[in-house]
Write a protein that holds these residues in place. Structure first.
Motif, short mmCIF file in Angstrom:
data_model
loop_
_atom_site.label_atom_id
_atom_site.label_comp_id
_atom_site.label_asym_id
_atom_site.label_seq_id
_atom_site.Cartn_x
_atom_site.Cartn_y
_atom_site.Cartn_z
N LEU A 189 41.39 19.27 74.60
CA LEU A 189 40.06 19.54 74.05
C LEU A 189 39.04 19.48 75.18
O LEU A 189 39.07 18.57 76.01
N VAL A 234 34.29 17.82 66.49
CA VAL A 234 34.85 16.96 65.44
C VAL A 234 35.39 15.68 66.08
O VAL A 234 35.13 14.57 65.60
N ASP A 235 36.13 15.83 67.16
CA ASP A 235 36.73 14.68 67.84
C ASP A 235 35.65 13.71 68.33
O ASP A 235 35.79 12.50 68.16
N TRP A 285 47.42 14.12 65.57
CA TRP A 285 46.93 15.42 66.04
C TRP A 285 46.73 15.38 67.55
O TRP A 285 46.94 16.39 68.23
N THR A 286 46.37 14.23 68.08
CA THR A 286 46.24 14.09 69.53
C THR A 286 47.58 14.37 70.19
O THR A 286 47.66 15.09 71.20
N LEU A 290 36.67 21.85 67.54
CA LEU A 290 37.52 20.66 67.41
C LEU A 290 37.04 19.54 68.31
O LEU A 290 37.11 18.36 67.95
N ILE A 315 39.70 13.20 66.26
CA ILE A 315 40.53 14.30 65.75
C ILE A 315 41.66 13.81 64.84
O ILE A 315 42.07 14.49 63.91
N ASP A 316 42.14 12.59 65.07
CA ASP A 316 43.25 12.07 64.28
C ASP A 316 42.84 11.73 62.85
O ASP A 316 43.71 11.46 62.02
N VAL A 334 38.06 14.74 56.45
CA VAL A 334 38.54 13.60 57.22
C VAL A 334 38.83 12.41 56.31
O VAL A 334 38.22 12.28 55.24
N LEU A 338 48.37 18.11 69.99
CA LEU A 338 47.65 18.88 71.02
C LEU A 338 48.37 18.75 72.36
O LEU A 338 48.56 19.75 73.06
N VAL A 389 41.31 13.90 60.92
CA VAL A 389 41.31 15.16 60.15
C VAL A 389 42.51 15.16 59.21
O VAL A 389 43.65 14.92 59.62
N THR A 395 30.81 21.65 61.57
CA THR A 395 30.41 21.86 62.96
C THR A 395 29.32 22.92 63.01
O THR A 395 29.22 23.80 62.15
#
Length: 152
Positions: free
Chosen positions: A14, A77-78, A3-4, A74, A83-84, A150, A7, A86, A36
């Motif tokens: 982010l 979450v990160d 996901w990184t 997000l 984030i990876d 996650v 993005l 998720v 969140t």
């Protein structure tokens, strides 16, 4: 692809996690879920807009602010789990400070939903609520919270 990486491919960075405006934390993990706190449209530590959608704020402008709220969520979450980790977006709740008679809340919250789809693809499909409210904290036009699943 992570996901990184996704993005970066989208040219999306982010933001730093906004400091809580009260006695809460930006995100909490319970089992495989991360919840969140409601995120408002902070940009560089400042409120990006104030006003009611359908009066001072156009629906299209509010949709952009909903995207900003989702980015802030997000980021929370990160900061908590990365984030990876998720595996899917489970639920989005969007609150829209609405002028009397404004009924376009789903279109506004699409700003958050569309971002999540761009980033996570099929894993970004989620259940959602789009709620019109009289007022939001700090006078902002929109607030978004996420629930994500996650993995380890």
């Amino acid at each position: 692809m992570s996901w990184t990486s996704r993005l970066a491919e989208l040219g999306v960075e982010l933001p730093k996690v906004p400091a809580p405006a009260g006695a809460y934390v930006p995100a909490v993990r319970s089992g495989s879920l991360v919840f969140t706190a409601g995120q408002v449209p902070f940009v560089d530590g400042k409120v990006a807009a104030t006003g009611k959608v359908g009066r001072e704020i156009s629906p299209e402008e509010a949709k952009g602010h909903a995207r900003t709220c989702a980015l802030n969520a997000l980021a929370a979450v990160d900061a908590l789990v990365g984030i990876d980790r998720v595996t899917r977006v489970v639920k989005v709740v969007g609150f829209v400070a609405s002028a009397e008679g404004f009924t376009g809340q789903p279109g506004v919250v699409n700003g958050a939903s569309e971002l999540l789809g761009e980033v996570f693809g099929d894993a970004g499909q989620h259940a959602r609520s789009a709620v019109g409210v009289a007022e939001l904290p700090l006078g902002v036009p929109v607030e978004v919270e996420l629930i994500v699943e996650v993995g380890e």
